[in-house]
Design a protein around this motif. Structure first.
Motif, short mmCIF file in Angstrom:
data_model
loop_
_atom_site.label_atom_id
_atom_site.label_comp_id
_atom_site.label_asym_id
_atom_site.label_seq_id
_atom_site.Cartn_x
_atom_site.Cartn_y
_atom_site.Cartn_z
N ARG A 1 -1.25 3.92 1.29
CA ARG A 1 -2.67 4.17 1.02
C ARG A 1 -2.90 5.61 0.56
NH1 ARG A 1 -3.05 0.30 5.14
NH2 ARG A 1 -2.77 1.84 6.80
N ALA A 2 -2.16 6.55 1.14
CA ALA A 2 -2.30 7.95 0.75
C ALA A 2 -1.85 8.17 -0.69
CB ALA A 2 -1.48 8.84 1.68
N LEU A 3 -0.88 7.37 -1.14
CA LEU A 3 -0.38 7.48 -2.51
C LEU A 3 -1.23 6.66 -3.50
CD1 LEU A 3 3.49 7.24 -1.91
CD2 LEU A 3 2.01 9.24 -1.91
N LYS A 4 -2.24 6.00 -2.98
CA LYS A 4 -3.20 5.22 -3.78
C LYS A 4 -2.53 4.05 -4.51
CE LYS A 4 -6.01 9.36 -4.58
NZ LYS A 4 -6.59 10.26 -5.60
N HIS A 5 -1.51 3.48 -3.87
CA HIS A 5 -0.92 2.27 -4.42
C HIS A 5 -1.89 1.11 -4.19
CE1 HIS A 5 2.64 4.35 -5.45
NE2 HIS A 5 3.13 4.48 -4.23
N ILE A 6 -1.63 -0.02 -4.82
CA ILE A 6 -2.59 -1.12 -4.81
C ILE A 6 -2.02 -2.33 -4.06
CG2 ILE A 6 -3.92 -2.69 -6.27
CD1 ILE A 6 -3.62 -0.53 -8.52
N PRO A 7 -2.65 -2.73 -2.94
CA PRO A 7 -2.15 -3.88 -2.18
C PRO A 7 -2.40 -5.19 -2.91
CG PRO A 7 -4.20 -3.09 -1.24
CD PRO A 7 -3.82 -2.11 -2.31
#
Length: 247
Positions: free
Chosen positions: A82-88
């Motif tokens: 989440r901190a790296l702003k990846h997309i679930p």
């Protein structure tokens, strides 16, 4: 400024150095310095995404990878993702992850996608899903084909991790941007053909020991053929479906 992402990449580089990984990268100039783009990556191992993130650093950019929701649910990896702003990606609610990816692209982000969806056990290019093409068309951004070879030697499905000092050579090729033109099916076919050609070229200068588990059957290895691998994937999917029904 992205201190968390920068720190994670710094740690990854230290790990790569410890492992003695030998990277050979070509086509870095094809990464756009600004603007959104879909970074389409072939999938042969669990560490693909860490290697795919290296070429964009030449222009000081980061990739937001689409990854399965379970990784975000994990108490250790979740906060980092989440901190790296990846997309679930929730396969039961795929529309939401698709929408989030298009929004990121429209904001000028690089979004990493595995068009094959799952690891290729044959280490050949599998059939592609159309998501990469559809989101590129909707956001009006190019697709950057990226092919990695050697990642399966580090850690892949069905085989032990090799995270020690293996001095494994990892080859990465970044192709020219593909414009988001045409129906999704045609663009997907073009992307598939491009990445298949890139993989064949990348394999030319790579040593492939006969009988090695990570070498495709086409090159004399013991990996299953693409048809055999597809059958294994279908069997796994059926077994998972049966387990879900049994709960």
């Amino acid at each position: 400024m992205e201190p968390v992402y920068r720190s994670v990449i710094g740690i990854a580089r230290v790990v790569f150095a410890f492992e003695g990984l030998k990277f050979e990268v070509e086509g870095e100039e094809n990464i756009p310095a600004t603007g959104g783009a879909v970074v389409a990556v072939n999938h042969t191992g669990y560490m693909d995404f860490t290697y795919a993130g290296l070429p964009p650093r030449t222009v000081k950019r980061y990739i937001r990878f689409m990854a399965k929701k379970e990784v975000f649910d994990n108490k250790i990896s979740g906060p980092i993702m989440r901190a790296l702003k990846h997309i679930p990606v929730d396969r039961a609610a795929g529309a939401e992850s698709y929408k989030a990816a298009v929004q990121s692209l429209s904001k000028g982000e690089l979004v990493g996608v595995y068009p094959e969806a799952t690891i290729s056990r044959s280490f050949e290019i599998k059939e592609f899903k159309s998501g990469a093409a559809r989101m590129a068309i909707e956001a009006g951004v190019p697709i950057i084909p990226t092919v990695i070879w050697g990642a399966q030697r580090v850690w892949t499905k069905g085989f032990p991790k090799r995270l020690g000092r293996t001095k494994t050579p990892i080859s990465i090729a970044v192709g020219k941007p593909i414009d988001p033109v045409g129906p999704p099916a045609e663009l997907t076919e073009k992307l598939h053909a491009t990445m298949q050609e890139m993989l064949l070229k990348l394999q030319e200068g790579y040593e492939h020991p006969a009988g090695a588990y990570w070498v495709p059957a086409r090159l004399g290895g013991s990996a299953p053929t693409l048809d055999e691998a597809n059958k294994l994937d279908a069997d796994d999917a059926a077994a998972k479906a049966a387990r879900r029904q049994g709960k």
